[in-house]
Design an enzyme around this catalytic site. Structure first.
Site, PDB file in Angstrom:
ATOM      1  N   ALA A  60       1.561   5.344   1.308  1.00  0.00           N
ATOM      2  CA  ALA A  60       1.628   5.980   2.614  1.00  0.00           C
ATOM      3  C   ALA A  60       0.217   6.298   3.114  1.00  0.00           C
ATOM      4  CB  ALA A  60       2.460   7.261   2.530  1.00  0.00           C
ATOM      5  N   THR A  89      -0.139   2.260  20.476  1.00  0.00           N
ATOM      6  CA  THR A  89      -1.483   2.432  21.020  1.00  0.00           C
ATOM      7  C   THR A  89      -2.515   1.712  20.175  1.00  0.00           C
ATOM      8  OG1 THR A  89      -0.885   4.592  21.939  1.00  0.00           O
ATOM      9  CG2 THR A  89      -3.231   4.129  21.681  1.00  0.00           C
ATOM     10  N   HIS A 125       1.319   3.814  16.734  1.00  0.00           N
ATOM     11  CA  HIS A 125       1.206   2.406  16.322  1.00  0.00           C
ATOM     12  C   HIS A 125       1.098   1.488  17.538  1.00  0.00           C
ATOM     13  CE1 HIS A 125       1.708   1.986  11.900  1.00  0.00           C
ATOM     14  NE2 HIS A 125       2.168   3.210  12.002  1.00  0.00           N
ATOM     15  N   SER A 144      -2.264   4.480   3.762  1.00  0.00           N
ATOM     16  CA  SER A 144      -3.318   3.780   3.019  1.00  0.00           C
ATOM     17  C   SER A 144      -4.187   2.893   3.904  1.00  0.00           C
ATOM     18  CB  SER A 144      -2.682   2.922   1.921  1.00  0.00           C
ATOM     19  OG  SER A 144      -1.845   1.927   2.500  1.00  0.00           O
ATOM     20  N   GLY A 145      -3.730   2.656   5.144  1.00  0.00           N
ATOM     21  CA  GLY A 145      -4.441   1.745   6.036  1.00  0.00           C
ATOM     22  C   GLY A 145      -3.851   0.352   6.056  1.00  0.00           C
ATOM     23  N   LYS A 146      -2.687   0.181   5.430  1.00  0.00           N
ATOM     24  CA  LYS A 146      -2.089  -1.160   5.318  1.00  0.00           C
ATOM     25  C   LYS A 146      -1.653  -1.713   6.669  1.00  0.00           C
ATOM     26  CE  LYS A 146       2.437   0.678   3.911  1.00  0.00           C
ATOM     27  NZ  LYS A 146       2.039   2.090   4.151  1.00  0.00           N
ATOM     28  N   ALA A 202       9.535  -4.516  14.638  1.00  0.00           N
ATOM     29  CA  ALA A 202       9.576  -3.123  14.191  1.00  0.00           C
ATOM     30  C   ALA A 202      10.932  -2.838  13.562  1.00  0.00           C
ATOM     31  CB  ALA A 202       9.339  -2.188  15.374  1.00  0.00           C
ATOM     32  N   GLY A 208       0.831  -1.201   0.000  1.00  0.00           N
ATOM     33  CA  GLY A 208       0.000   0.000   0.000  1.00  0.00           C
ATOM     34  C   GLY A 208       0.857   1.240   0.000  1.00  0.00           C
ATOM     35  N   ARG A 236      -2.094  -0.952  18.284  1.00  0.00           N
ATOM     36  CA  ARG A 236      -1.977  -2.404  18.417  1.00  0.00           C
ATOM     37  C   ARG A 236      -2.569  -2.921  19.722  1.00  0.00           C
ATOM     38  NH1 ARG A 236       3.260  -1.503  16.618  1.00  0.00           N
ATOM     39  NH2 ARG A 236       4.173  -1.942  18.655  1.00  0.00           N
TER      40      ARG A 236
END
Length: 207
Positions: A46, A87, A85, A48-50, A69, A44, A89
């Site tokens: 930037a 938060t 990220h 994009s929700g990927k 990470a 995806g 997850r």
């Protein structure tokens, strides 16, 4: 008349595998066994929700979740993004920070775990900026993914749909990212492109 048990497996194009069993009375049963992809690639652009889609996909698997990470925190902007990220997850993840060598964390996983690598683009950038041999790094990554005992979901950016970059380093990165995406897609059982938060399956089938 005596029937000996018969067990076999045949591929089912939609669901994975079908187990065929003949019991003592001669009845033959077929049971579909869903096979989770060994390697899933989520592509995806930037924002994009990927990443959110990838996390939902991992959570739905039900196994113990490991997050690898690859980003390195150099400034407040990246630090804020990392915190967002984390938060998003939630607490039920084991996080491993590894910007370059993904072999050791992948080899340390078990079949009872599932791993999300976010993302291949940052990993590639780290190697490029470190002056490492990108072909060697890519080959080592692909081998580590093949050998990993746990299913892996890896996120990567699609960077080839914009304008041609105006610097040699940026153009080199774009070409290397394209080659990496092609190699990952070829090895993956499932490839999904996410645009505006909407997934489009390019290869395989969502579990």
């Amino acid at each position: 008349m005596h029937f000996s048990p018969l067990q076999a497996q045949e591929p089912d194009l939609l669901n994975g595998f079908v187990t065929i069993t003949q019991n003592k009375t001669g009845w033959i049963t077929r049971k579909v066994i869903n096979v989770y992809p060994s390697l899933t690639l989520i592509l995806g652009g930037a924002a994009s929700g990927k990443s959110a889609f990838s996390e939902q996909l991992v959570v739905s698997n039900g196994k113990s979740r490991v997050y690898v990470a690859t980003s390195q925190v150099f400034d407040d902007e990246i630090r804020l993004k990392v915190e967002q990220h984390i938060t998003q997850r939630g607490p039920d993840w084991t996080t491993i920070e590894e910007p370059l060598d993904l072999g050791p964390p992948l080899s340390g996983l078990t079949e009872n775990q599932i791993c999300l690598i976010d993302c291949a683009t940052m990993w590639l950038s780290n190697h490029l900026l470190a002056g490492n041999n990108l072909e060697t790094a890519q080959a080592e990554l692909l081998q580590a993914l093949r050998a990993c005992p746990a299913p892996v979901v890896i996120v990567s950016n699609e960077v080839g749909q914009g304008i041609v970059p105006d610097t040699a380093l940026s153009r080199r990165f774009r070409e290397a990212q394209g080659r990496l995406n092609i190699a990952l897609a070829a090895q993956a059982d499932l490839v999904v492109q996410v645009t505006a938060g909407l997934p489009l399956v390019l290869k395989g089938q969502l579990p």
